[in-house]
Design a protein around this motif. Structure first.
Motif, short mmCIF file in Angstrom:
data_model
loop_
_atom_site.label_atom_id
_atom_site.label_comp_id
_atom_site.label_asym_id
_atom_site.label_seq_id
_atom_site.Cartn_x
_atom_site.Cartn_y
_atom_site.Cartn_z
N VAL A 24 0.84 -1.20 0.00
CA VAL A 24 0.00 0.00 0.00
C VAL A 24 0.88 1.25 0.00
O VAL A 24 0.59 2.23 -0.70
CB VAL A 24 -0.97 -0.01 1.21
N ARG A 25 1.96 1.24 0.75
CA ARG A 25 2.89 2.37 0.78
C ARG A 25 3.49 2.60 -0.62
O ARG A 25 3.61 3.73 -1.08
CB ARG A 25 3.99 2.10 1.79
N ASP A 26 3.87 1.51 -1.29
CA ASP A 26 4.41 1.61 -2.65
C ASP A 26 3.38 2.20 -3.62
O ASP A 26 3.72 3.02 -4.47
CB ASP A 26 4.87 0.25 -3.17
N LEU A 27 2.12 1.77 -3.50
CA LEU A 27 1.06 2.31 -4.37
C LEU A 27 0.88 3.81 -4.14
O LEU A 27 0.73 4.59 -5.09
CB LEU A 27 -0.26 1.59 -4.13
N ALA A 28 0.89 4.23 -2.89
CA ALA A 28 0.74 5.65 -2.58
C ALA A 28 1.91 6.45 -3.14
O ALA A 28 1.73 7.53 -3.70
CB ALA A 28 0.63 5.86 -1.08
N LEU A 95 12.18 -16.24 -11.05
CA LEU A 95 11.57 -16.05 -9.74
C LEU A 95 12.58 -16.22 -8.61
O LEU A 95 12.62 -15.44 -7.67
CB LEU A 95 10.40 -17.02 -9.57
N ASP A 96 13.43 -17.25 -8.71
CA ASP A 96 14.41 -17.50 -7.65
C ASP A 96 15.36 -16.32 -7.47
O ASP A 96 15.65 -15.91 -6.35
CB ASP A 96 15.22 -18.77 -7.96
N CYS A 97 15.85 -15.76 -8.57
CA CYS A 97 16.77 -14.63 -8.49
C CYS A 97 16.06 -13.37 -8.00
O CYS A 97 16.65 -12.57 -7.27
CB CYS A 97 17.43 -14.39 -9.84
N ALA A 98 14.81 -13.19 -8.37
CA ALA A 98 14.06 -12.00 -7.95
C ALA A 98 13.72 -12.02 -6.46
O ALA A 98 13.58 -10.97 -5.85
CB ALA A 98 12.77 -11.88 -8.76
N LEU A 99 13.60 -13.21 -5.87
CA LEU A 99 13.24 -13.31 -4.45
C LEU A 99 14.43 -13.43 -3.52
O LEU A 99 14.27 -13.66 -2.33
CB LEU A 99 12.29 -14.50 -4.25
N HIS A 104 9.20 -12.05 0.03
CA HIS A 104 7.82 -11.85 -0.43
C HIS A 104 7.68 -10.75 -1.48
O HIS A 104 6.60 -10.55 -2.01
CB HIS A 104 6.90 -11.49 0.74
N ARG A 105 8.76 -10.01 -1.77
CA ARG A 105 8.67 -8.88 -2.68
C ARG A 105 9.82 -8.95 -3.68
O ARG A 105 10.95 -8.67 -3.34
CB ARG A 105 8.72 -7.58 -1.90
N PRO A 106 9.56 -9.32 -4.92
CA PRO A 106 10.61 -9.48 -5.92
C PRO A 106 11.41 -8.19 -6.12
O PRO A 106 10.84 -7.10 -6.15
CB PRO A 106 9.87 -9.83 -7.20
N SER A 107 12.73 -8.35 -6.23
CA SER A 107 13.62 -7.21 -6.33
C SER A 107 14.70 -7.47 -7.37
O SER A 107 15.10 -8.60 -7.59
CB SER A 107 14.29 -6.96 -4.98
N CYS A 108 15.18 -6.40 -7.98
CA CYS A 108 16.23 -6.49 -9.00
C CYS A 108 17.59 -6.49 -8.32
O CYS A 108 17.84 -5.67 -7.43
CB CYS A 108 16.10 -5.31 -9.96
N ASP A 109 18.47 -7.38 -8.75
CA ASP A 109 19.81 -7.43 -8.17
C ASP A 109 20.64 -6.22 -8.58
O ASP A 109 21.57 -5.84 -7.90
CB ASP A 109 20.52 -8.72 -8.58
N ARG A 110 20.29 -5.59 -9.68
CA ARG A 110 21.03 -4.41 -10.15
C ARG A 110 20.52 -3.15 -9.45
O ARG A 110 21.30 -2.37 -8.92
CB ARG A 110 20.88 -4.25 -11.66
N VAL A 114 13.43 -2.91 -3.49
CA VAL A 114 12.54 -3.99 -3.08
C VAL A 114 11.14 -3.73 -3.62
O VAL A 114 10.59 -2.65 -3.46
CB VAL A 114 12.50 -4.11 -1.54
N GLY A 115 10.59 -4.72 -4.32
CA GLY A 115 9.25 -4.62 -4.85
C GLY A 115 9.16 -4.00 -6.24
O GLY A 115 8.07 -3.81 -6.75
N GLY A 116 10.28 -3.72 -6.87
CA GLY A 116 10.25 -3.08 -8.18
C GLY A 116 10.16 -4.03 -9.35
O GLY A 116 10.19 -3.62 -10.50
N VAL A 117 10.06 -5.33 -9.09
CA VAL A 117 10.02 -6.35 -10.15
C VAL A 117 8.60 -6.91 -10.25
O VAL A 117 7.95 -7.16 -9.25
CB VAL A 117 11.03 -7.48 -9.84
N THR A 118 8.14 -7.10 -11.48
CA THR A 118 6.77 -7.56 -11.70
C THR A 118 6.70 -8.50 -12.90
O THR A 118 7.69 -8.72 -13.58
CB THR A 118 5.82 -6.35 -11.89
#
Length: 122
Positions: A24-28, A95-99, A104-110, A114-118
């Motif tokens: 919710v914070r990310d959406l806001a 999925l494994d690399c993103a987590l 619980h929130r996929p993220s880019c290693d570069r 946190v949470g910027g991957v979809t």
């Protein structure tokens, strides 16, 4: 986007509230800061069935496009074998690399956001 692995132990109610609060914070924040840059998750040029590789581990992945939505709730079972894309840099991840950074929130290693991957969307 929040992910839940059904194969692992159950997530407590408190952990779920924390994940929901983060989303919710990310959406806001997204509503306040509308990016004028590329929308990699939507303007990617892939079609269903395309074969790609994870940018981190080179695992082969098959593109499965998801209908566009601001909020996606998925399980690891549904996304295993499909690529995820970083909304900031367009990097494709399995999925494994993103987590790896957050369970619980996929993220880019570069980018390390946190949470910027979809999922790739249509």
């Amino acid at each position: 986007m929040a992910w839940f692995n059904r194969r692992k132990k159950r997530t407590s109610a408190e952990e779920m509230r924390e994940v929901i609060d983060d989303v919710v914070r990310d959406l806001a924040e997204d509503d306040r800061v509308q990016s004028k840059g590329p929308r990699f998750w939507l303007d990617h040029g892939f079609v269903n069935g395309d074969r790609v590789e994870c940018a981190v581990c080179d695992k082969p992945l098959v593109v499965r496009l998801v209908k566009y939505s601001r909020v996606i709730l998925a399980t690891t079972d549904t996304q295993t074998g499909s690529p995820l894309i970083c909304g900031d840099c367009g990097r494709l991840l399995c999925l494994d690399c993103a987590l790896r950074l957050h369970p619980h929130r996929p993220s880019c290693d570069r980018c390390r956001r946190v949470g910027g991957v979809t999922s790739l969307m249509k």
